[in-house]
Scaffold this motif. Structure first.
Motif, PDB file in Angstrom:
ATOM      1  N   VAL A  85      -9.423 -19.030 -13.773  1.00  0.00           N
ATOM      2  CA  VAL A  85      -8.635 -19.377 -12.586  1.00  0.00           C
ATOM      3  C   VAL A  85      -7.777 -18.196 -12.139  1.00  0.00           C
ATOM      4  N   LEU A  86      -7.139 -17.521 -13.085  1.00  0.00           N
ATOM      5  CA  LEU A  86      -6.288 -16.381 -12.725  1.00  0.00           C
ATOM      6  C   LEU A  86      -7.102 -15.264 -12.087  1.00  0.00           C
ATOM      7  N   TYR A  87      -8.268 -14.954 -12.660  1.00  0.00           N
ATOM      8  CA  TYR A  87      -9.092 -13.888 -12.092  1.00  0.00           C
ATOM      9  C   TYR A  87      -9.570 -14.262 -10.684  1.00  0.00           C
ATOM     10  N   LEU A  88      -9.909 -15.540 -10.465  1.00  0.00           N
ATOM     11  CA  LEU A  88     -10.319 -15.976  -9.126  1.00  0.00           C
ATOM     12  C   LEU A  88      -9.166 -15.834  -8.129  1.00  0.00           C
ATOM     13  N   LEU A  89      -7.955 -16.197  -8.559  1.00  0.00           N
ATOM     14  CA  LEU A  89      -6.794 -16.061  -7.679  1.00  0.00           C
ATOM     15  C   LEU A  89      -6.517 -14.595  -7.363  1.00  0.00           C
ATOM     16  N   LEU A  90      -6.621 -13.728  -8.377  1.00  0.00           N
ATOM     17  CA  LEU A  90      -6.412 -12.302  -8.126  1.00  0.00           C
ATOM     18  C   LEU A  90      -7.496 -11.747  -7.217  1.00  0.00           C
ATOM     19  N   GLY A  91      -8.729 -12.217  -7.404  1.00  0.00           N
ATOM     20  CA  GLY A  91      -9.806 -11.783  -6.521  1.00  0.00           C
ATOM     21  C   GLY A  91      -9.577 -12.232  -5.093  1.00  0.00           C
ATOM     22  N   ARG A  92      -9.098 -13.463  -4.930  1.00  0.00           N
ATOM     23  CA  ARG A  92      -8.774 -13.967  -3.593  1.00  0.00           C
ATOM     24  C   ARG A  92      -7.650 -13.153  -2.959  1.00  0.00           C
ATOM     25  N   LEU A  93      -6.651 -12.824  -3.752  1.00  0.00           N
ATOM     26  CA  LEU A  93      -5.532 -12.013  -3.251  1.00  0.00           C
ATOM     27  C   LEU A  93      -6.018 -10.635  -2.809  1.00  0.00           C
ATOM     28  N   TRP A  94      -6.893 -10.033  -3.606  1.00  0.00           N
ATOM     29  CA  TRP A  94      -7.413  -8.714  -3.258  1.00  0.00           C
ATOM     30  C   TRP A  94      -8.250  -8.773  -1.962  1.00  0.00           C
ATOM     31  N   TYR A  95      -9.021  -9.847  -1.838  1.00  0.00           N
ATOM     32  CA  TYR A  95      -9.833 -10.011  -0.622  1.00  0.00           C
ATOM     33  C   TYR A  95      -8.932 -10.127   0.608  1.00  0.00           C
ATOM     34  N   LEU A  96      -7.901 -10.960   0.517  1.00  0.00           N
ATOM     35  CA  LEU A  96      -6.988 -11.115   1.647  1.00  0.00           C
ATOM     36  C   LEU A  96      -6.273  -9.810   1.959  1.00  0.00           C
ATOM     37  N   HIS A  97      -5.947  -9.055   0.908  1.00  0.00           N
ATOM     38  CA  HIS A  97      -5.302  -7.753   1.116  1.00  0.00           C
ATOM     39  C   HIS A  97      -6.244  -6.785   1.836  1.00  0.00           C
ATOM     40  N   ARG A  98      -7.496  -6.737   1.414  1.00  0.00           N
ATOM     41  CA  ARG A  98      -8.463  -5.833   2.054  1.00  0.00           C
ATOM     42  C   ARG A  98      -8.734  -6.242   3.498  1.00  0.00           C
ATOM     43  N   GLN A  99      -8.647  -7.539   3.758  1.00  0.00           N
ATOM     44  CA  GLN A  99      -8.850  -8.017   5.119  1.00  0.00           C
ATOM     45  C   GLN A  99      -7.587  -7.910   5.973  1.00  0.00           C
ATOM     46  N   GLN A 100      -6.503  -7.361   5.350  1.00  0.00           N
ATOM     47  CA  GLN A 100      -5.217  -7.182   6.044  1.00  0.00           C
ATOM     48  C   GLN A 100      -4.681  -8.510   6.586  1.00  0.00           C
ATOM     49  N   ARG A 101      -4.889  -9.549   5.807  1.00  0.00           N
ATOM     50  CA  ARG A 101      -4.402 -10.871   6.202  1.00  0.00           C
ATOM     51  C   ARG A 101      -3.096 -11.234   5.506  1.00  0.00           C
ATOM     52  N   ILE A 102      -2.564 -10.309   4.718  1.00  0.00           N
ATOM     53  CA  ILE A 102      -1.269 -10.517   4.072  1.00  0.00           C
ATOM     54  C   ILE A 102      -0.274  -9.536   4.688  1.00  0.00           C
ATOM     55  N   PRO A 103       0.744 -10.006   5.362  1.00  0.00           N
ATOM     56  CA  PRO A 103       1.718  -9.106   6.010  1.00  0.00           C
ATOM     57  C   PRO A 103       2.738  -8.561   5.001  1.00  0.00           C
ATOM     58  N   TRP A 104       2.290  -7.614   4.178  1.00  0.00           N
ATOM     59  CA  TRP A 104       3.171  -7.094   3.136  1.00  0.00           C
ATOM     60  C   TRP A 104       4.443  -6.493   3.720  1.00  0.00           C
ATOM     61  N   ASP A 105       4.308  -5.737   4.805  1.00  0.00           N
ATOM     62  CA  ASP A 105       5.478  -5.083   5.399  1.00  0.00           C
ATOM     63  C   ASP A 105       6.528  -6.120   5.803  1.00  0.00           C
ATOM     64  N   ARG A 106       6.079  -7.239   6.370  1.00  0.00           N
ATOM     65  CA  ARG A 106       7.031  -8.260   6.787  1.00  0.00           C
ATOM     66  C   ARG A 106       7.690  -8.917   5.576  1.00  0.00           C
ATOM     67  N   PHE A 107       6.891  -9.148   4.510  1.00  0.00           N
ATOM     68  CA  PHE A 107       7.461  -9.733   3.304  1.00  0.00           C
ATOM     69  C   PHE A 107       8.523  -8.817   2.694  1.00  0.00           C
ATOM     70  N   VAL A 108       8.214  -7.528   2.590  1.00  0.00           N
ATOM     71  CA  VAL A 108       9.142  -6.589   1.968  1.00  0.00           C
ATOM     72  C   VAL A 108      10.394  -6.431   2.810  1.00  0.00           C
ATOM     73  N   ALA A 109      10.234  -6.439   4.143  1.00  0.00           N
ATOM     74  CA  ALA A 109      11.391  -6.280   5.029  1.00  0.00           C
ATOM     75  C   ALA A 109      12.261  -7.530   5.061  1.00  0.00           C
ATOM     76  N   ALA A 110      11.701  -8.689   4.697  1.00  0.00           N
ATOM     77  CA  ALA A 110      12.459  -9.937   4.787  1.00  0.00           C
ATOM     78  C   ALA A 110      13.589 -10.006   3.781  1.00  0.00           C
ATOM     79  N   ASP A 111      13.416  -9.384   2.619  1.00  0.00           N
ATOM     80  CA  ASP A 111      14.429  -9.468   1.560  1.00  0.00           C
ATOM     81  C   ASP A 111      14.310  -8.228   0.680  1.00  0.00           C
TER      82      ASP A 111
END
Length: 622
Positions: free
Chosen positions: A290-316
């Motif tokens: 389950v953990l590896y699948l979740l990490l794989g999903r996270l990596w996929y979303l990151h590669r697809q630029q569907r995670i707004p990291w800049d906004r998350f980091v700037a929020a707090d």
């Protein structure tokens, strides 16, 4: 002409605050060291003079710390790191914490126990530092109230000599609170990093402590988050719920956790698939999948630029330090295929039913412990609860720390009450938080005008003196002794059995242990018949993660039931198979009995065998 008066006033305020801080910590240190001597005299010196035998949890924690100390002083750094990595059920912070005490005070039981007293002193100092951080010049009275409550508590004083996770967890918990207040007052990158690191240390002290503290914090941060125009908490919650329910990943994760909870609570199940029996009794390796699948999903979303990291980091400002100093170490810890830290995590958090069986009975036990053991008198408890209730009623007027505590304390009490493992010591960290909350609320009452601060400073010595006076009485009371020595066995026959076996052993012997119980744990055998007692090799169990084969042993200790009464042995399928293997070797003449030591009051006999021929394979010496 410009005046330097404002700068001079600023320096005066800064130096006056530092003077208050130094004075409070100095007085607190003197008081805590005095109380520490009382605790040492009435607990550790008695354990040493009467040679009390530590029971399972205490023996295991002491032995973990000693073994890591031994690996360090013998230069086996790679083995030390590996041993710390293997400590998944009880994470390694407590073992690491003990090492300096074994190094400076010697590799004895007393050194390990005195590390707990040092943690108690540290808890008091961190509490005082927290009061100063919160109330500055008005910190004298709240610091005195906090110290007075903890040094007058029979249960806290008793556990100040017990080297288990509770008292170290209390100190780590206060470090998290202190780091949080420091960040709220000065949200700098360094403060955010300190907060993230403190959370990591708490997580690796004990998983339960982390979740009991961080869940209320997450709730408070969500409640405290500013909303935009025409927004409400309810609408915000509904929006997040719709987002979660629309995600297949969330659904699958919820179903997995629900199934896992069923397995852990019921003991699992078996079924047949394609003619093969399939057993599901633990987490197994499913957690890694389950953990590896979740990490794989996270990596996929990151590669697809569907995670707004800049906004998350700037929020707090805390997001980046939490990702680097908290999330990353936790992911590495759980993602490692060996050992299975995910399984250890769930086994500890959910745990097996122990102690009082019913929720109602457990609640009564907890209530009695709070009334009679955690506070000096019932009127002290009533006063503390009353102060906390007043603070809760005035929730909106409270500073961030108090809002967090007002949410955390009742939530922790509820979770502890419904958890299927119930012992009074589980309340210890929550009681420390209650003392912090009562002290903080007292500080708020006296933090207004100059005259209030002066009144608080006048009252502080009286409150602290009363706490010290009470501590001298508490350590002589039966309720203190009952808690302080509940983790020991005082049995002359068992001590004589260990002495007798020790006299029979030779340096080249490799000893196998068959049989265990709460009073006779593998850790106790390693302490009494291993390197801490001067032998080069530790006794080993047959099979298991740390075990070897029976054929590798030159000597075997077998614990056997004796008489018609139930013995103090854990009679499990695993133990019965081990006992059968030993008795088979006896029947074949490969093992011969040297002596049998009856322990009538424990309804068991301790048998010592020696091997009549050379071992089949040499056992590693650890």
């Amino acid at each position: 002409m410009p005046s330097d008066r404002p700068e001079a006033d600023h320096d005066y305020v800064r130096w006056s605050r530092q003077l208050v801080f130094i004075t409070i910590l100095t007085i607190a240190a003197l008081v805590l060291l005095y109380v520490a001597r009382l605790i040492d005299r009435h607990t550790i010196q008695i354990v040493s003079s009467q040679r009390l035998l530590p029971r399972w949890d205490l023996a295991t924690h002491l032995n973990h710390g000693w073994e890591d100390y031994h690996l360090l002083v013998t230069g086996r750094i790679h083995r030390l790191l590996w041993d710390l990595w293997l400590q998944g059920y009880w994470p390694p912070v407590l073992s690491i914490y003990q090492i300096p005490f074994y190094l400076s005070l010697g590799g004895t039981t007393e050194s390990g126990l005195r590390s707990a007293i040092a943690a108690f002193v540290l808890t008091g100092l961190l509490g005082c530092a927290l009061m100063w951080r919160q109330w500055r010049e008005a910190a004298a009275l709240p610091a005195a109230v906090f110290l007075g409550l903890i040094v007058s508590s029979p249960y806290l004083l008793a556990y100040a000599s017990v080297t288990m996770t509770e008292i170290v967890g209390a100190a780590t918990q206060l470090a998290v609170l202190l780091a949080y207040v420091a960040y709220r007052q000065n949200p700098s990158p360094a403060a955010a990093r300190g907060f993230a690191v403190s959370l990591t240390v708490l997580f690796f002290t004990k998983y339960n402590y982390f979740f009991l503290l961080i869940a209320p914090l997450a709730l408070y941060e969500w409640l405290d988050r500013p909303l935009g125009p025409n927004q409400s908490r309810r609408a915000d919650l509904q929006r997040w719920m719709r987002f979660a329910l629309s995600s297949p990943t969330v659904w699958l994760l919820v179903l997995y956790l629900a199934g896992l909870l069923v397995v852990m609570r019921t003991g699992g199940f078996e079924f047949h698939l394609a003619g093969q029996r399939v057993s599901v009794h633990t987490v197994g390796n499913s957690g890694h999948i389950v953990l590896y699948l979740l990490l794989g999903r996270l990596w996929y979303l990151h590669r697809q630029q569907r995670i707004p990291w800049d906004r998350f980091v700037a929020a707090d400002p805390r997001v980046r330090p939490l990702l680097v100093w908290f999330a990353l170490p936790i992911v590495i810890w759980f993602a490692s295929p060996y050992p299975n830290h995910i399984r250890d995590f769930f086994n500890l958090v959910i745990n097996r039913p122990l102690g009082e069986a019913s929720i109602g009975g457990g609640a009564l036990i907890y209530l009695d412990a709070v009334r009679h053991d955690y506070f000096y008198r019932e009127w002290v408890l009533i006063g503390v609860v009353g102060v906390f209730a007043i603070a809760a009623v005035q929730y909106r007027r409270q500073p961030p720390l108090m809002k967090w505590l007002i949410l955390a304390i009742p939530l922790q009490l509820a979770v502890i009450a419904i958890h299927q493992t119930r012992f009074p010591r589980f309340l210890l960290l929550t009681i420390v938080l209650l003392c912090v909350a009562a002290a903080c609320e007292t500080g708020r009452w006296f933090a207004g005008s100059k005259w209030r601060r002066i009144a608080g400073a006048v009252l502080a010595p009286a409150v602290l003196s009363a706490g010290v006076f009470v501590s001298k009485t508490v350590v002589t009371e039966e309720r203190f002794r009952a808690v302080a020595f509940e983790n020991y066995t005082d049995n002359p026959t068992l001590r004589a059995a260990f002495d007798s076996i020790r006299a029979e052993l030779k340096p080249e012997d490799r000893l196998a242990i068959v049989g265990q119980s709460n009073e006779l744990s593998p850790a106790l055998f390693r302490w009494e018949l291993g390197p801490p007692s001067g032998f080069p090799c530790s006794p080993f169990e047959i099979g298991g993660a740390r075990g070897s084969e029976l054929g590798a042993a030159t000597r075997v200790v077998l614990l056997m039931p004796m008489g018609s009464e139930p013995p103090i042995l854990d009679i499990t399928t695993f133990y019965l198979a081990q006992r059968h293997a030993v008795l088979d070797d006896v029947d074949r003449g490969e093992l011969k009995i040297d002596r049998e030591i009856p322990v009538p009051d424990r309804h068991l006999a301790v048998r010592l065998y020696h091997r009549t021929s050379a071992p089949s394979a040499p056992a590693s010496c650890e």
